[in-house]
Write a protein that holds these residues in place. Structure first.
Motif, PDB file in Angstrom:
ATOM      1  N   GLU A  60      10.107  26.341 -16.471  1.00  0.00           N
ATOM      2  CA  GLU A  60       9.329  25.405 -15.654  1.00  0.00           C
ATOM      3  C   GLU A  60       9.085  24.077 -16.352  1.00  0.00           C
ATOM      4  N   GLY A  61       8.829  24.057 -17.640  1.00  0.00           N
ATOM      5  CA  GLY A  61       8.512  22.819 -18.336  1.00  0.00           C
ATOM      6  C   GLY A  61       9.713  22.082 -18.904  1.00  0.00           C
ATOM      7  N   SER A  62      10.894  22.647 -18.793  1.00  0.00           N
ATOM      8  CA  SER A  62      12.057  21.999 -19.397  1.00  0.00           C
ATOM      9  C   SER A  62      12.514  20.831 -18.540  1.00  0.00           C
ATOM     10  N   PRO A  63      13.063  19.785 -19.160  1.00  0.00           N
ATOM     11  CA  PRO A  63      13.470  18.599 -18.413  1.00  0.00           C
ATOM     12  C   PRO A  63      14.564  18.872 -17.383  1.00  0.00           C
ATOM     13  N   GLY A  64      15.390  19.892 -17.594  1.00  0.00           N
ATOM     14  CA  GLY A  64      16.488  20.136 -16.678  1.00  0.00           C
ATOM     15  C   GLY A  64      16.127  21.009 -15.493  1.00  0.00           C
ATOM     16  N   ALA A  65      14.960  21.629 -15.517  1.00  0.00           N
ATOM     17  CA  ALA A  65      14.582  22.542 -14.445  1.00  0.00           C
ATOM     18  C   ALA A  65      14.083  21.774 -13.232  1.00  0.00           C
ATOM     19  N   LEU A  66      14.155  22.411 -12.096  1.00  0.00           N
ATOM     20  CA  LEU A  66      13.585  21.812 -10.891  1.00  0.00           C
ATOM     21  C   LEU A  66      12.078  21.757 -11.059  1.00  0.00           C
ATOM     22  N   GLY A  67      11.485  20.649 -10.711  1.00  0.00           N
ATOM     23  CA  GLY A  67      10.053  20.503 -10.877  1.00  0.00           C
ATOM     24  C   GLY A  67       9.656  20.270 -12.318  1.00  0.00           C
ATOM     25  N   GLY A  68      10.591  19.790 -13.147  1.00  0.00           N
ATOM     26  CA  GLY A  68      10.344  19.566 -14.565  1.00  0.00           C
ATOM     27  C   GLY A  68       9.493  18.339 -14.801  1.00  0.00           C
ATOM     28  N   THR A  69       9.600  17.764 -15.981  1.00  0.00           N
ATOM     29  CA  THR A  69       8.735  16.671 -16.381  1.00  0.00           C
ATOM     30  C   THR A  69       9.333  15.300 -16.124  1.00  0.00           C
ATOM     31  N   HIS A  70      10.464  15.211 -15.470  1.00  0.00           N
ATOM     32  CA  HIS A  70      11.073  13.912 -15.177  1.00  0.00           C
ATOM     33  C   HIS A  70      10.303  13.204 -14.068  1.00  0.00           C
ATOM     34  N   GLU A  71      10.169  11.880 -14.208  1.00  0.00           N
ATOM     35  CA  GLU A  71       9.540  11.101 -13.147  1.00  0.00           C
ATOM     36  C   GLU A  71      10.520  10.937 -12.001  1.00  0.00           C
ATOM     37  N   HIS A  72       9.972  10.857 -10.819  1.00  0.00           N
ATOM     38  CA  HIS A  72      10.831  10.585  -9.665  1.00  0.00           C
ATOM     39  C   HIS A  72      10.854   9.091  -9.426  1.00  0.00           C
ATOM     40  N   ARG A  73      12.035   8.505  -9.392  1.00  0.00           N
ATOM     41  CA  ARG A  73      12.173   7.073  -9.144  1.00  0.00           C
ATOM     42  C   ARG A  73      12.910   6.868  -7.839  1.00  0.00           C
ATOM     43  N   GLU A  74      12.399   5.958  -7.048  1.00  0.00           N
ATOM     44  CA  GLU A  74      13.074   5.608  -5.806  1.00  0.00           C
ATOM     45  C   GLU A  74      14.318   4.786  -6.137  1.00  0.00           C
ATOM     46  N   PRO A  75      15.401   4.974  -5.402  1.00  0.00           N
ATOM     47  CA  PRO A  75      16.602   4.189  -5.665  1.00  0.00           C
ATOM     48  C   PRO A  75      16.370   2.721  -5.309  1.00  0.00           C
ATOM     49  N   ALA A  76      16.998   1.844  -6.074  1.00  0.00           N
ATOM     50  CA  ALA A  76      16.870   0.411  -5.820  1.00  0.00           C
ATOM     51  C   ALA A  76      17.635   0.062  -4.548  1.00  0.00           C
ATOM     52  N   VAL A  77      16.982  -0.667  -3.672  1.00  0.00           N
ATOM     53  CA  VAL A  77      17.600  -1.060  -2.402  1.00  0.00           C
ATOM     54  C   VAL A  77      17.602  -2.577  -2.348  1.00  0.00           C
ATOM     55  N   ALA A  78      18.719  -3.149  -1.963  1.00  0.00           N
ATOM     56  CA  ALA A  78      18.813  -4.602  -1.856  1.00  0.00           C
ATOM     57  C   ALA A  78      17.992  -5.082  -0.659  1.00  0.00           C
ATOM     58  N   ALA A  79      17.423  -6.270  -0.804  1.00  0.00           N
ATOM     59  CA  ALA A  79      16.638  -6.851   0.280  1.00  0.00           C
ATOM     60  C   ALA A  79      17.574  -7.202   1.435  1.00  0.00           C
ATOM     61  N   PRO A  80      17.096  -7.074   2.679  1.00  0.00           N
ATOM     62  CA  PRO A  80      17.962  -7.406   3.818  1.00  0.00           C
ATOM     63  C   PRO A  80      18.273  -8.903   3.857  1.00  0.00           C
ATOM     64  N   ARG A  81      19.427  -9.228   4.334  1.00  0.00           N
ATOM     65  CA  ARG A  81      19.830 -10.640   4.444  1.00  0.00           C
ATOM     66  C   ARG A  81      19.131 -11.283   5.638  1.00  0.00           C
ATOM     67  N   PRO A  82      18.774 -12.564   5.520  1.00  0.00           N
ATOM     68  CA  PRO A  82      18.159 -13.232   6.674  1.00  0.00           C
ATOM     69  C   PRO A  82      19.198 -13.430   7.783  1.00  0.00           C
ATOM     70  N   ALA A  83      18.699 -13.527   8.990  1.00  0.00           N
ATOM     71  CA  ALA A  83      19.584 -13.726  10.153  1.00  0.00           C
ATOM     72  C   ALA A  83      20.206 -15.098  10.080  1.00  0.00           C
ATOM     73  N   PRO A  84      21.461 -15.231  10.495  1.00  0.00           N
ATOM     74  CA  PRO A  84      22.098 -16.550  10.455  1.00  0.00           C
ATOM     75  C   PRO A  84      21.450 -17.510  11.473  1.00  0.00           C
ATOM     76  N   ALA A  85      21.468 -18.791  11.136  1.00  0.00           N
ATOM     77  CA  ALA A  85      20.877 -19.798  12.001  1.00  0.00           C
ATOM     78  C   ALA A  85      21.737 -19.940  13.259  1.00  0.00           C
ATOM     79  N   PRO A  86      21.112 -20.168  14.426  1.00  0.00           N
ATOM     80  CA  PRO A  86      21.895 -20.322  15.658  1.00  0.00           C
ATOM     81  C   PRO A  86      22.752 -21.591  15.608  1.00  0.00           C
TER      82      PRO A  86
END
Length: 89
Positions: A60-86
């Motif tokens: 349970e406490g090992s880094p490789g186990a499920l529910g271990g001591t590793h932090e959960h990080r959200e994946p980096a997502v690029a910001a959406p592009r602005p809409a093109p000007a009409p």
């Protein structure tokens, strides 16, 4: 041997010779042989148990186990592009 006879093998060898040249063919053969040997070793060790037991290393406490001591990080997502000007306004 996969239904390949001498004429087919000679044709394949000639094409390889034209593509890679005579100096690179021994190197390609060695690397292909090493890859095949590595694959055969992996397949033969597939049924064996890893050293140290199967579940003893994953507690349970090992880094490789499920529910271990590793932090959960959200994946980096690029910001959406602005809409093109009409156009033509």
């Amino acid at each position: 041997m996969l239904g390949l006879r001498m004429p087919e093998l000679l044709l394949i060898l000639a094409v390889l010779l034209l593509l890679f040249g005579a100096s690179r063919l021994p190197q390609l053969g060695r690397s292909l042989g090493g890859a095949i040997r590595g694959f055969q070793k992996a397949v033969s060790r597939e049924g064996e148990e890893p050293a140290g037991g199967s579940q003893a290393a994953l507690t349970e406490g090992s880094p490789g186990a499920l529910g271990g001591t590793h932090e959960h990080r959200e994946p980096a997502v690029a910001a959406p592009r602005p809409a093109p000007a009409p156009r033509g306004a």
